[in-house]
Design an enzyme around this catalytic site. Sequence first.
Site, PDB file in Angstrom:
ATOM      1  CB  ALA A 193      -1.736  -0.269  -6.552  1.00 33.96           C
ATOM      2  CG  ASN A 231     -11.544  -5.659 -10.022  1.00 38.19           C
ATOM      3  OD1 ASN A 231     -11.758  -6.333 -11.028  1.00 38.19           O
ATOM      4  ND2 ASN A 231     -11.567  -4.338 -10.027  1.00 38.19           N
ATOM      5  NE  ARG A 281       7.424  -6.353  10.843  1.00 32.59           N
ATOM      6  CZ  ARG A 281       8.526  -5.848  10.340  1.00 32.59           C
ATOM      7  NH1 ARG A 281       8.496  -4.706   9.685  1.00 32.59           N
ATOM      8  NH2 ARG A 281       9.672  -6.478  10.478  1.00 32.59           N
ATOM      9  NE  ARG A 329      -1.848  11.006   3.063  1.00 28.31           N
ATOM     10  CZ  ARG A 329      -3.171  11.143   3.055  1.00 28.31           C
ATOM     11  NH1 ARG A 329      -3.826  11.354   4.179  1.00 28.31           N
ATOM     12  NH2 ARG A 329      -3.847  11.065   1.924  1.00 28.31           N
ATOM     13  N   GLY A 362      -4.841  -2.619  -6.401  1.00 29.86           N
ATOM     14  CA  GLY A 362      -4.517  -3.747  -7.268  1.00 29.86           C
ATOM     15  C   GLY A 362      -3.161  -4.352  -6.964  1.00 29.86           C
ATOM     16  CG  HIS A 395       5.495 -23.451   2.221  1.00 32.28           C
ATOM     17  ND1 HIS A 395       4.701 -24.557   2.096  1.00 32.28           N
ATOM     18  CD2 HIS A 395       4.890 -22.462   1.506  1.00 32.28           C
ATOM     19  CE1 HIS A 395       3.665 -24.269   1.333  1.00 32.28           C
ATOM     20  NE2 HIS A 395       3.754 -23.002   0.964  1.00 32.28           N
TER      21      HIS A 395
END
Length: 192
Positions: free
Chosen positions: A159, A84, A165, A182, A141, A114
């Site tokens: 979202a 998107n 990780r 879950r 999103g 960095h």
Amino acid sequence: MTEREKLERGLWYDANYDEDLCRERERANELAHRLNQASPGNAALRESLLRELLGHVGEHVEVLSPLYVDYGRNVSIGDWSFLNHGAYLMDGAPITIGSHVFVGPNLGAYTAQHPLVAEERNLGLERALPITIEDDVWIGGDVKIMPGVTIGRGSVIGAGSVVTRDVPAGVVAMGSPCHPVRPITDADRIRS
């Protein structure tokens, strides 16, 4: 060893002042600009620019503008995937997006790390670690994915999550930091 060789080996490299890498980023920036300015109705031009910009683009891939990359050549997108609006793929290291991956707006996939010590950071040093998004993943999103992360096949990322990780296959994961909530089961099917 060149700065590009250091980058490709996951070592600390000069990201800001190496002329070859700067030229590559300028090329990618120009191609991304042309892609982002192309009319949504000109599918042939958009596909041509996308294939010129990225390392690999599968069949039936749709990427909505704007799209931003650092190099482009390190991005691979599998068949039937959708990105998107507003994706930034910071591809110092490979970013591999599998097949049938659905990505919500404003994805940030950041391969760069960095130095924590300011004097080293101010030298322009960074290193890049790959990001892998396996097949059949749905990313909501405003998700941010950090360097070195793999998201397992069939998982869903909620979202606004910050993925620091690896996420295993077949789970719903969300939060900051993102964590599995879950497993995805047959109870999640919309049709019985």
